[in-house]
Write an enzyme that holds these catalytic residues in place. Structure first.
Site, mmCIF file in Angstrom:
data_model
loop_
_atom_site.group_PDB
_atom_site.id
_atom_site.type_symbol
_atom_site.label_atom_id
_atom_site.label_comp_id
_atom_site.label_asym_id
_atom_site.label_seq_id
_atom_site.Cartn_x
_atom_site.Cartn_y
_atom_site.Cartn_z
ATOM 1 N N LYS A 9 2.179 1.737 -3.558
ATOM 2 C CA LYS A 9 1.496 3.043 -3.510
ATOM 3 C C LYS A 9 2.372 4.115 -4.161
ATOM 4 O O LYS A 9 1.892 4.949 -4.931
ATOM 5 C CB LYS A 9 1.202 3.441 -2.053
ATOM 6 C CG LYS A 9 0.098 2.618 -1.408
ATOM 7 C CD LYS A 9 -0.066 2.921 0.084
ATOM 8 C CE LYS A 9 -1.038 1.919 0.703
ATOM 9 N NZ LYS A 9 -1.279 2.131 2.135
ATOM 10 N N GLN B 50 1.252 4.150 7.646
ATOM 11 C CA GLN B 50 1.008 2.757 7.281
ATOM 12 C C GLN B 50 0.820 1.914 8.544
ATOM 13 O O GLN B 50 1.600 2.009 9.493
ATOM 14 C CB GLN B 50 2.187 2.228 6.434
ATOM 15 C CG GLN B 50 1.981 0.849 5.844
ATOM 16 C CD GLN B 50 0.868 0.798 4.793
ATOM 17 O OE1 GLN B 50 0.567 1.793 4.127
ATOM 18 N NE2 GLN B 50 0.247 -0.358 4.646
ATOM 19 N N ASP C 218 -6.557 8.452 4.205
ATOM 20 C CA ASP C 218 -6.960 7.077 4.525
ATOM 21 C C ASP C 218 -8.341 7.055 5.190
ATOM 22 O O ASP C 218 -8.938 5.984 5.338
ATOM 23 C CB ASP C 218 -5.948 6.439 5.491
ATOM 24 C CG ASP C 218 -5.028 5.430 4.815
ATOM 25 O OD1 ASP C 218 -5.411 4.901 3.752
ATOM 26 O OD2 ASP C 218 -3.947 5.164 5.360
HETATM 27 N N1 GUN Z 1 -2.482 -1.354 6.366
HETATM 28 C C1 GUN Z 1 -3.277 -2.197 5.669
HETATM 29 N N2 GUN Z 1 -4.088 -1.495 4.850
HETATM 30 C C2 GUN Z 1 -3.798 -0.189 5.039
HETATM 31 C C3 GUN Z 1 -4.294 1.005 4.477
HETATM 32 O O1 GUN Z 1 -5.196 1.030 3.637
HETATM 33 N N3 GUN Z 1 -3.724 2.155 4.917
HETATM 34 C C4 GUN Z 1 -2.753 2.156 5.869
HETATM 35 N N4 GUN Z 1 -2.271 3.337 6.263
HETATM 36 N N5 GUN Z 1 -2.274 1.058 6.414
HETATM 37 C C5 GUN Z 1 -2.786 -0.111 5.992
#
Ligand code: GUN
Length: 299
Positions: free
Chosen positions: A52, A96, A119
């Site tokens: 990311k 996350q 998110d």
């Molecule tokens: N863990 C797995 N996929 C995601 C996501 O899209 N965002 C976040 N914050 N954690 C994750």
């Protein structure tokens, strides 16, 4: 039938190119900023966050990763989120997942300001999405799947979409998005009885269960569209939930793993971050020029 491959890597790059162009036109020193809160040592999470961060940098989004020790207390984490909520230079905040077990995920996620919840995980944005409200942030993975599905140009109305998995971050929002597009939706999960009998009815199959190569051609209706959200390390390779080589002979469209849904997730997260920035009431340069223009850097 041999399926057309839905190239998520290319679609994600096209979306990122657009973001980069839009961000490059912003006033100098005026950049969207994404804060990523990463708690603990989960290896996969560290890889996802690094990806990311790299992609954010490539489009011109500042990405601040806040790494916190596994043992951090709930109150300490909540106060970090509160600080980010109040920081006008931070436009998007993600925590996350998964979090270490001693932390209440829903409580932590709910502390993120809905305006910065890129998110789309807060109950507020989840609610807006459930109402098909255009204002909320939609979770990046289901949004990425929907965008890939739209590249097929197949009319989604009335199609039977089967979703495997009912997590809050993929399965449930995915099912809602498909319902909002007038699909007939079935949500299945680990307790579903005779899953292949259900998936064989699917015109559109979205799998997010993390069981490598579980879905074989016997599970698929001829001509179905198959979207694979699974990413699992299996026999030294990264594998999806779908046995790609088998299913590609029966589906009309299929996503590969890697190179399918994964890159779209990151691109959609960055797109949400730019959107959060554009919606923010102020940023560094507009604050200086508040009396002249509220939107000096948005052009
Ligand atoms: N863990 C797995 N996929 C995601 C996501 O899209 N965002 C976040 N914050 N954690 C994750």
């Amino acid at each position: 039938m041999t399926a057309q491959i839905l190239d998520g890597k290319a679609a994600a790059q096209a979306l990122c190119d657009q973001l980069q162009t839009r961000i490059a036109k912003l006033k100098e020193n005026c950049r969207p900023r994404l804060a990523v809160v990463l708690v603990g040592d989960d290896e996969a999470s560290h890889i996802y966050v690094r990806n990311k961060q790299k992609k954010a940098a490539s489009v011109g989004i500042d990405c601040q990763v806040i790494e916190l020790a596994d043992g951090i207390g709930e109150n300490a984490l909540l106060s970090i989120i509160d600080e980010l909520n109040r920081d006008s230079h931070t436009h998007g905040i993600i925590v996350q997942l998964p979090l270490p077990r001693h932390l209440d995920e829903l409580k932590i996620i709910s502390a993120i300001s809905p305006d910065k919840d890129v998110d789309g995980f807060t109950p507020y944005n989840t609610g807006l999405m459930c109402c098909n409200h255009p204002q909320g942030f939609i979770s990046a993975t289901p949004l990425g799947v929907l965008k890939l599905l739209e590249t097929t140009q197949v009319d989604l109305r009335g199609k039977h979409a089967v979703v495997i998995g009912r997590s809050n971050i993929v399965g449930k929002p995915m099912a809602r998005l498909l319902l909002n597009r007038d699909c007939t939706v079935t949500i299945t999960h680990s307790h579903s009885v005779n899953l292949p009998a259900i998936t064989r009815q699917a015109d559109i199959l979205v799998s997010a269960c993390g069981q490598p190569k579980m879905i074989t051609s016997e599970w698929i209706k001829e001509g179905a569209i198959v979207l694979d959200v699974g990413i699992t390390r299996f026999e030294g390779n990264i594998c999806g939930d779908v046995d790609f080589d088998d299913v590609k002979n029966k589906a009309s469209f299929i996503t590969p793993v890697p190179g399918g849904v994964g890159p779209m997730t990151i691109a959609c997260l960055l797109s949400n971050t730019l959107e959060a920035f554009l919606r923010a009431p102020e940023c560094e340069c507009s604050a200086h020029h508040l009396h002249h223009s509220h939107h000096c850097c948005r052009h």
